[in-house]
Design a protein around this motif. Sequence first.
Motif, short mmCIF file in Angstrom:
data_model
loop_
_atom_site.label_atom_id
_atom_site.label_comp_id
_atom_site.label_asym_id
_atom_site.label_seq_id
_atom_site.Cartn_x
_atom_site.Cartn_y
_atom_site.Cartn_z
N ASP A 87 0.82 -1.20 0.00
CA ASP A 87 0.00 0.00 0.00
C ASP A 87 0.86 1.26 0.00
O ASP A 87 0.51 2.27 -0.62
CB ASP A 87 -0.94 0.02 1.20
CG ASP A 87 -2.06 -0.98 1.07
OD1 ASP A 87 -2.19 -1.59 -0.01
OD2 ASP A 87 -2.81 -1.17 2.04
N LEU A 88 1.97 1.21 0.70
CA LEU A 88 2.88 2.36 0.74
C LEU A 88 3.49 2.60 -0.63
O LEU A 88 3.67 3.75 -1.05
CB LEU A 88 3.96 2.15 1.79
CG LEU A 88 3.46 1.89 3.22
CD1 LEU A 88 4.64 1.68 4.17
CD2 LEU A 88 2.59 3.04 3.71
N ASP A 89 3.79 1.52 -1.35
CA ASP A 89 4.30 1.65 -2.72
C ASP A 89 3.26 2.32 -3.62
O ASP A 89 3.57 3.26 -4.35
CB ASP A 89 4.63 0.26 -3.30
CG ASP A 89 5.95 -0.28 -2.79
OD1 ASP A 89 6.93 0.48 -2.77
OD2 ASP A 89 5.99 -1.45 -2.40
N LEU A 90 2.03 1.83 -3.56
CA LEU A 90 0.98 2.34 -4.44
C LEU A 90 0.57 3.77 -4.09
O LEU A 90 0.47 4.64 -4.97
CB LEU A 90 -0.24 1.43 -4.38
CG LEU A 90 -0.14 0.10 -5.12
CD1 LEU A 90 -1.30 -0.81 -4.76
CD2 LEU A 90 -0.11 0.33 -6.63
N CYS A 91 0.32 4.01 -2.82
CA CYS A 91 -0.22 5.30 -2.41
C CYS A 91 0.77 6.45 -2.53
O CYS A 91 0.38 7.62 -2.52
CB CYS A 91 -0.72 5.23 -0.97
SG CYS A 91 -2.12 4.11 -0.73
N SER A 92 2.04 6.14 -2.66
CA SER A 92 3.07 7.19 -2.78
C SER A 92 3.35 7.56 -4.23
O SER A 92 4.13 8.49 -4.49
CB SER A 92 4.38 6.74 -2.12
OG SER A 92 4.90 5.58 -2.75
N GLN A 93 2.73 6.89 -5.18
CA GLN A 93 2.97 7.19 -6.58
C GLN A 93 2.14 8.40 -7.01
O GLN A 93 0.93 8.42 -6.83
CB GLN A 93 2.63 5.97 -7.45
CG GLN A 93 3.54 4.78 -7.17
CD GLN A 93 3.24 3.61 -8.08
OE1 GLN A 93 3.23 3.74 -9.29
NE2 GLN A 93 2.97 2.46 -7.48
N VAL A 94 2.82 9.38 -7.58
CA VAL A 94 2.19 10.66 -7.91
C VAL A 94 1.76 10.68 -9.38
O VAL A 94 2.55 10.37 -10.27
CB VAL A 94 3.15 11.83 -7.62
CG1 VAL A 94 2.51 13.16 -8.01
CG2 VAL A 94 3.55 11.84 -6.15
N ASP A 95 0.50 11.04 -9.59
CA ASP A 95 -0.04 11.25 -10.94
C ASP A 95 0.11 10.04 -11.86
O ASP A 95 0.42 10.17 -13.04
CB ASP A 95 0.61 12.48 -11.60
CG ASP A 95 0.18 13.78 -10.94
OD1 ASP A 95 -0.98 13.85 -10.49
OD2 ASP A 95 1.00 14.71 -10.86
#
Length: 246
Positions: free
Chosen positions: A214-222
Amino acid sequence: MHLDLFLAVTEDFKLDVTDQSVVVIDVLRTGSSIVQAMANGAQEIYPRVSTEEAIKLASSLGREDSMLCGTSGYAMTEGFDLGNSPAEFVPEKVDGKRLVMSTTNGMRVFDLVDDSPSVLVCSFMNVKAVAKAVSGENSLAVVCVGAEGDVSLEDTVCAGMFIECVHQQNGADIELNDAGRLAKSVREHFKVDKEFLAGTERGTKLREGGFEMDLDLCSQVDIYSVVPEMKESVVRLIQKDTNGPH
């Protein structure tokens, strides 16, 4: 544009948005899960505060093409089809489905702003697309979900990034309240990546609970250009994703 930012939603929070568009910011995790689900083909999302409301609605919609999604704390609610991890909302599970979603923290905010004619859902994943969607607004309320009544660093930084993007879209100054100016200043001090999220209070709890992805996914911008919009308590897309994941 006049933009009022609210950094957290307390129990006595009141906001008259009957004539004003709203942007709800939630990075960990409901907002990001909604963005992910809509990008991967979910037809509609129905936010509901209580588990009982969600179960009743899913039954009335028909369980063959609707799914119950949500958590109690960080664990999937017993008897539900999906939890609240963006990693779960993959095309093979959500494409063409109606999702009825109930979570511990995020859903009460959607309930509080339900009187607004338009509520847009924003996370790091789609911040630029949402900023573009509101570029014609004269007045806007931006509400951070926060952490059960408290300010969360990740939502505050996302709000600051959103304000930056709105300024770039408008090409003019934005009239901000103090919370907006604070978020804009805070954003300048952080690089958004997985380790940033892992260092926040909720990020730490997610990592400890085994939700590293989740940290990988939620930190991806735009990574998406989708703009989920809630009208009359139902979330649908107002802008199709033309870019997909990068």
